[in-house]
Design a protein around this motif. Structure first.
Motif, PDB file in Angstrom:
ATOM      1  N   THR A 635      32.543  45.608  31.597  1.00 54.24           N
ATOM      2  CA  THR A 635      31.775  46.591  30.822  1.00 54.24           C
ATOM      3  C   THR A 635      30.347  46.675  31.351  1.00 54.24           C
ATOM      4  N   VAL A 636      29.862  47.891  31.564  1.00 53.11           N
ATOM      5  CA  VAL A 636      28.485  48.130  31.985  1.00 53.11           C
ATOM      6  C   VAL A 636      27.682  48.558  30.758  1.00 53.11           C
ATOM      7  N   THR A 637      26.561  47.876  30.518  1.00 47.59           N
ATOM      8  CA  THR A 637      25.727  48.131  29.353  1.00 47.59           C
ATOM      9  C   THR A 637      24.312  48.453  29.801  1.00 47.59           C
ATOM     10  N   PHE A 638      23.679  49.427  29.121  1.00 50.13           N
ATOM     11  CA  PHE A 638      22.285  49.767  29.381  1.00 50.13           C
ATOM     12  C   PHE A 638      21.554  49.775  28.049  1.00 50.13           C
ATOM     13  N   GLY A 639      20.526  48.928  27.948  1.00 55.93           N
ATOM     14  CA  GLY A 639      19.773  48.872  26.700  1.00 55.93           C
ATOM     15  C   GLY A 639      20.624  48.468  25.514  1.00 55.93           C
ATOM     16  N   GLY A 640      21.621  47.620  25.753  1.00 54.29           N
ATOM     17  CA  GLY A 640      22.500  47.177  24.686  1.00 54.29           C
ATOM     18  C   GLY A 640      23.599  48.150  24.336  1.00 54.29           C
ATOM     19  N   GLN A 641      23.645  49.311  24.983  1.00 57.23           N
ATOM     20  CA  GLN A 641      24.646  50.334  24.700  1.00 57.23           C
ATOM     21  C   GLN A 641      25.716  50.337  25.793  1.00 57.23           C
ATOM     22  N   PRO A 642      26.990  50.025  25.434  1.00 54.73           N
ATOM     23  CA  PRO A 642      28.058  50.082  26.442  1.00 54.73           C
ATOM     24  C   PRO A 642      28.228  51.505  26.980  1.00 54.73           C
ATOM     25  N   LEU A 643      28.337  51.618  28.305  1.00 59.64           N
ATOM     26  CA  LEU A 643      28.427  52.938  28.937  1.00 59.64           C
ATOM     27  C   LEU A 643      29.799  53.221  29.544  1.00 59.64           C
ATOM     28  N   VAL A 644      30.326  52.272  30.301  1.00 54.40           N
ATOM     29  CA  VAL A 644      31.539  52.544  31.049  1.00 54.40           C
ATOM     30  C   VAL A 644      32.281  51.216  31.272  1.00 54.40           C
ATOM     31  N   GLN A 645      33.614  51.295  31.375  1.00 60.59           N
ATOM     32  CA  GLN A 645      34.430  50.094  31.553  1.00 60.59           C
ATOM     33  C   GLN A 645      35.480  50.319  32.638  1.00 60.59           C
ATOM     34  N   THR A 646      36.004  49.213  33.119  1.00 59.07           N
ATOM     35  CA  THR A 646      37.189  49.243  33.967  1.00 59.07           C
ATOM     36  C   THR A 646      37.962  47.955  33.717  1.00 59.07           C
ATOM     37  N   GLN A 647      39.155  47.862  34.293  1.00 58.26           N
ATOM     38  CA  GLN A 647      39.961  46.647  34.189  1.00 58.26           C
ATOM     39  C   GLN A 647      40.402  46.237  35.587  1.00 58.26           C
ATOM     40  N   ALA A 648      40.368  44.945  35.834  1.00 59.44           N
ATOM     41  CA  ALA A 648      40.733  44.427  37.155  1.00 59.44           C
ATOM     42  C   ALA A 648      41.502  43.133  37.003  1.00 59.44           C
ATOM     43  N   VAL A 649      42.398  42.873  37.960  1.00 66.73           N
ATOM     44  CA  VAL A 649      43.228  41.671  37.939  1.00 66.73           C
ATOM     45  C   VAL A 649      42.446  40.480  38.497  1.00 66.73           C
ATOM     46  N   ALA A 650      42.535  39.345  37.792  1.00 69.82           N
ATOM     47  CA  ALA A 650      42.036  38.067  38.314  1.00 69.82           C
ATOM     48  C   ALA A 650      43.256  37.195  38.566  1.00 69.82           C
ATOM     49  N   PRO A 651      43.951  37.375  39.683  1.00 75.37           N
ATOM     50  CA  PRO A 651      45.262  36.737  39.886  1.00 75.37           C
ATOM     51  C   PRO A 651      45.151  35.219  40.010  1.00 75.37           C
ATOM     52  N   VAL A 652      46.082  34.512  39.400  1.00 72.01           N
ATOM     53  CA  VAL A 652      46.065  33.057  39.461  1.00 72.01           C
ATOM     54  C   VAL A 652      47.480  32.541  39.226  1.00 72.01           C
ATOM     55  N   SER A 653      47.844  31.491  39.953  1.00 72.49           N
ATOM     56  CA  SER A 653      49.173  30.895  39.780  1.00 72.49           C
ATOM     57  C   SER A 653      49.091  29.401  40.022  1.00 72.49           C
ATOM     58  N   TRP A 654      49.821  28.638  39.198  1.00 71.25           N
ATOM     59  CA  TRP A 654      49.927  27.195  39.422  1.00 71.25           C
ATOM     60  C   TRP A 654      51.381  26.820  39.745  1.00 71.25           C
ATOM     61  N   GLU A 655      52.127  27.787  40.267  1.00 64.31           N
ATOM     62  CA  GLU A 655      53.550  27.569  40.493  1.00 64.31           C
ATOM     63  C   GLU A 655      53.840  26.753  41.747  1.00 64.31           C
ATOM     64  N   ILE A 656      52.811  26.405  42.527  1.00 66.31           N
ATOM     65  CA  ILE A 656      53.017  25.699  43.797  1.00 66.31           C
ATOM     66  C   ILE A 656      54.254  24.797  43.704  1.00 66.31           C
ATOM     67  N   SER A 657      55.306  25.171  44.421  1.00 69.32           N
ATOM     68  CA  SER A 657      56.635  24.593  44.158  1.00 69.32           C
ATOM     69  C   SER A 657      56.919  23.347  44.991  1.00 69.32           C
ATOM     70  N   CYS A 658      56.060  22.323  44.851  1.00 73.69           N
ATOM     71  CA  CYS A 658      56.270  21.083  45.600  1.00 73.69           C
ATOM     72  C   CYS A 658      57.610  20.441  45.256  1.00 73.69           C
ATOM     73  N   ASP A 659      58.062  20.673  44.007  1.00 71.76           N
ATOM     74  CA  ASP A 659      59.288  20.009  43.570  1.00 71.76           C
ATOM     75  C   ASP A 659      60.542  20.559  44.239  1.00 71.76           C
ATOM     76  N   LEU A 660      60.411  21.606  45.065  1.00 68.81           N
ATOM     77  CA  LEU A 660      61.567  22.055  45.840  1.00 68.81           C
ATOM     78  C   LEU A 660      62.067  20.937  46.746  1.00 68.81           C
ATOM     79  N   CYS A 661      61.149  20.104  47.223  1.00 68.68           N
ATOM     80  CA  CYS A 661      61.526  19.011  48.122  1.00 68.68           C
ATOM     81  C   CYS A 661      61.126  17.647  47.569  1.00 68.68           C
ATOM     82  N   HIS A 662      59.972  17.580  46.913  1.00 71.15           N
ATOM     83  CA  HIS A 662      59.469  16.308  46.386  1.00 71.15           C
ATOM     84  C   HIS A 662      59.814  16.227  44.902  1.00 71.15           C
TER      85      HIS A 662
END
Length: 870
Positions: A635-662
């Motif tokens: 959100t972009v704010t000017f003088g405490g008044q929200p003006l415009v917004q967007t949405q964006a992905v913050a991709p994250v994964s903890w699936e690192i599949s070590c257990d396939l072998c270990h």
């Protein structure tokens, strides 16, 4: 062709600038390059004004100054560029590029919409979430294969369901979508029989639509005749197609009965003891002819049959036996007679009464079914198996073994348990505009439903209602709803329109296509929770747009992911792992940032964006659902008044599949097993010093960890050690074992849709293991594959600068328009595409001038290269 014309126009950028000299007269030259190499190999050539054919790269001289017609040779299997008017300038060599396209790679699609009233109300269609099309329009250039056609929501009409169409090379595929007036619909319920067929996968469909389970009610069907068809399943003959008449505001019920395919097998029964056989003991199937011991009875229909035994004086015959005949097999059974002097009896009581009423019964050794309280006499002394009949909506008791004593009656008491009861749920979605934009809801990650739709058969108890992602709208957070058997449950979700401004636009992106992290840090740490977001704010209110780097506030939040505490044990071990002087505060990242806050202007660092680093986000939403693609609201704010917004992905994964072998065993974790392997192979003592920071020994530039001199960096060590072993994991794409896992996967962007793999850009594991590579720095460049044009204003990444840090058009960062690394738009994930759809109406790179310009530029060519003077 647009690309070729654009490149040509760039050559003459000077001509659009006041003060440039007029074109020279006399003669000039033209050089034409043909792409791709496959077209050249197939014989592609060019000519000017119908003259002699020229090869790619040839220069034709002596052309008179002025306009000439450039055309391309037609070759089998390729689509030649169209004729183009080119202007030859005296004393100069004009360069041009003609791009052929493989005919075999694309097809077309035409979709008609009925009826006229729906078209008049604004009904439209689109492919794969792209731009809306009018009825009868033909969309060309579609890749060969499956595509999804969806239809626009129109007030007063029920849109057709999504359709999957197959695009064939060089052909036009036709499809039809029929809207239905809301006031002219009814419902249909189809019950399938018998239960065995349902268990085997029996389903039904209306008018060739999606398959439905037995008992499901399909709503929104147009009034009139519809065809109900049934799914083919192995071992069963499906019912014939049925025509049903749907009435307005009523539910029509239909039954479909499957018939088992006639398959046969055989049985043989051995009677014991010999004394019983000597007195005439025999057996039979389903009341048929009597058979002697050892006889084989063939030709029995596959399925359940009853074995019974003849009466023999002085002997207690075996109880009737229920046997299951298997097709193409002969099964052997034993029937043991018992001397009348060596038998006892059994009584089994069943509770509760409601279970008995529902059909609960018991049997001994697979014999005849008995009611609760019945007595079975003549049982041989010793152990016998008591089993219980399946009853709908009840869980039967487990089989029991009872011991029979001569001349005594044994008693057994059992209890059936009622199955979980079910209820229904209706979820309304507001406002209407969000519903028209495609807003939907679902229960416990199930099927998506439209607002106002009712879903039945939900088990009694608490359930999670979540909402889908819709461009230009901020979805409601998930909520917990209690479903009961007595009262229909209801819930509501209100979407919030993303703030828009006529004078400003904000574009946000991530610096990685996927951030990997550990979930458990008790053994070792490869990567911590650490995500980074960037945003660019553009003021478009004036004659020319400019990038805003001060005087405003840029904030970020994650509405569906507000805390990481309890989702990972990172904060329990962070002090040890990073050698901190004090514990790291919960929900605080390594750079001091949290899951909401302010982004910082990067102007002091020579950048044109705002950024926040080290966001400690995890791939687990607050409702407990796994989500590797959490959406940030910027959100972009000017003088405490929200003006415009967007949405964006913050991709994250903890699936690192070590257990396939270990694989951890006997209470030993996978992480500890890995440390033990390292200690065994390299003579270390890591297990004794848990938790271990991998970067303490093997350099991790992304974390600022130099490692120990003389040891390979972590990327080189990991890839070199695993490259010769990855075949043991049995994966189609080896990289997905770690980056980031076989479910999440990393590559999802436009390159993936073109058939590219990880190896296409990064090379194989042995290539990545090259010790001369610097992790996070030695990366592929766009111009490794995309040809550089030696023309004014064309450039990919800046020289010696990574894509994620490069600027282009007047200081706009590449990723702001094209998407994050590994998420170059359009991607296969809805979340990655919503920003582009919100600002320009379609997915893909942001290339519509009005996104940033209040006044569309004139004939000036688009300049792609960043200049420090911007």
């Amino acid at each position: 062709m647009k690309q070729a014309m654009l490149v040509f126009a760039m050559v003459f950028v000077c001509m659009a600038v006041a003060g440039c000299p007029p074109p020279a007269t006399g003669t000039g030259a033209l050089m034409v390059t043909i792409q791709p190499a496959g077209a050249r190999a197939a014989g592609a050539q060019w000519q000017v004004d119908g003259g002699a054919w020229q090869d790619s790269g040839a220069t034709l001289t002596g052309l008179s100054a002025g306009v000439h017609t450039l055309s391309f040779m037609s070759i089998a299997g390729w689509q030649a560029p169209g004729n183009t008017a080119v202007t030859v300038v005296g004393g100069q060599t004009v360069q041009f590029e003609g791009i052929y396209s493989l005919l075999a790679e694309t097809g077309s699609l035409a979709v008609s919409i009925a009826p006229e009233g729906a078209r008049a109300a604004g009904a439209q269609w689109r492919v794969d979430g792209g731009a809306w099309q009018n009825s009868g329009a033909t969309l060309t250039g579609l890749s060969v294969g499956a595509h999804v056609v969806s239809f626009k929501a129109v007030a007063g009409w029920i849109a057709p369901g999504n359709q999957t169409v197959q695009i064939a090379a060089s052909l036009v595929t036709n499809a039809m979508g029929t809207y239905t007036l809301v006031a002219e619909t009814g419902s249909l319920t189809v019950v399938l029989q018998p239960d065995l067929a349902v268990s085997a996968g029996a389903q039904w469909a209306v008018d060739g639509g999606a398959w439905q389970n037995s008992g499901v009610t399909l709503t929104g069907l147009s009034v009139g005749a519809h065809a109900v068809s049934f799914k083919d399943i192995a071992g069963w003959t499906r019912p014939g197609e049925q025509n049903v008449n749907i009435l307005a505001s009523q539910t029509t019920s239909v039954t479909g009965a499957y018939t088992a395919v006639a398959q046969t097998g055989g049985v043989t029964v051995v009677i014991e003891p010999q004394a019983a056989r000597d007195l005439g003991a025999q057996w039979r199937v389903d009341g048929g002819g009597w058979q002697d011991s050892g006889a084989v009875l063939a030709g029995l229909a596959a399925g359940s049959h009853t074995l019974s035994f003849s009466d023999v004086a002085g002997w207690v015959k075996p109880a009737n036996m229920s046997v299951n005949v298997v097709a193409n097999q002969t099964l052997t059974f034993t029937g043991a007679y018992v001397s009348a002097a060596e038998t006892g009896s059994l009584i089994v009581t069943i509770s509760p009464e409601s279970a008995r009423t529902a059909g609960a019964q018991w049997q001994v050794d697979g014999g005849a079914w008995q009611d609760g309280g019945a007595t079975v006499a003549g049982l041989s002394v010793g152990s016998h198996l008591v089993s219980f009949r399946e009853v709908q909506d009840w869980t039967k008791p487990a089989d029991r073994t009872v011991d029979i004593v001569a001349t005594q009656t044994t008693t057994l008491d059992v209890t059936y348990t009622a199955l979980v009861q079910t209820g229904s749920l209706t979820v309304t979605i507001e406002p209407q505009a969000a519903r028209e934009a495609g807003a939907q809801w679902r229960v416990d990650a199930g099927t998506w439903h439209a607002g106002g739709e009712s879903v039945s058969g939900i088990p009694v108890g608490d359930h999670t209602v979540s909402f889908n992602v819709v461009a230009a709208w901020i979805k409601p957070v998930s909520q917990t709803v209690a479903v009961s058997a007595d009262t229909p449950a209801s819930a509501s979700g209100t979407y919030t329109r993303q703030l828009a401004s006529a004078g400003m636009v904000v574009l946000a992106y991530n610096d990685l296509g996927m951030h990997c992290m550990n979930q458990d840090f008790s053994d070792f740490m490869i990567l911590p929770p650490y995500n980074t977001l960037h945003a660019q704010v553009i003021d478009r209110s004036g004659e020319e747009p400019h990038i805003v780097q001060s005087g405003i506030a840029v904030s970020y939040t994650f509405p569906s992911n507000t805390t990481s505490v309890g989702k990972t044990n990172f904060w329990e071990y962070a002090k040890t792992l990073f050698g901190l002087t004090s514990p790291l505060a919960p929900d605080t990242g390594l750079t001091g940032n949290k899951l909401s806050g302010l982004m910082v202007s990067q102007k002091p660092f020579g950048r044109t964006d705002w950024a926040v680093t080290g966001i400690p986000i995890t791939p687990l939403d607050d409702d407990g659902s796994e989500n590797p693609y959490p959406l940030a609201v910027v959100t972009v704010t000017f003088g405490g008044q929200p003006l415009v917004q967007t949405q964006a992905v913050a991709p994250v994964s903890w699936e690192i599949s070590c257990d396939l072998c270990h694989r951890g065993t006997s209470g030993v974790s996978t992480g500890t097993m890995i440390l033990r392997s390292h200690d065994r192979l390299h003579g270390t003592t890591l297990e004794k010093h848990k938790p271990v920071t991998c970067g303490a020994c093997h350099a991790q530039p992304a974390l600022g960890m130099p490692g120990i001199a003389g040891r390979p960096n972590l990327s080189s060590a990991m890839h070199a050690a695993h490259a010769p072993r990855m075949f043991m994991a049995g994966l189609e794409v080896d990289c997905y074992a770690c980056h980031p896992g076989v479910r999440t996967q990393c590559l999802r962007d436009v390159h993936y849709s073109l058939g590219f793999t990880c190896v296409t850009c990064h090379g194989g594991m042995t290539d990545v293991a090259d010790p001369d590579r610097v992790p996070w720095q030695t990366e592929p460049r766009c111009d490794d594959c995309h040809p550089l044009y030696p023309r004014i204003g064309v450039e990919y990444e800046q020289p010696n600068t990574l894509y994620r840090n490069s600027k282009g058009h007047h200081g706009v960062h590449c990723a702001a328009c094209h998407g994050s690394p590994h998420a170059i738009t359009p991607t296969v994930k809805t979340e990655d595409n919503i920003q582009a759809i919100a600002v320009q109406g379609h997915a893909g790179k942001i290339d519509a001038c009005p996104v940033c310009h209040s006044k569309t530029p004139g004939d000036d060519p688009f300049d792609h290269r960043y200049s420090p003077d911007d």
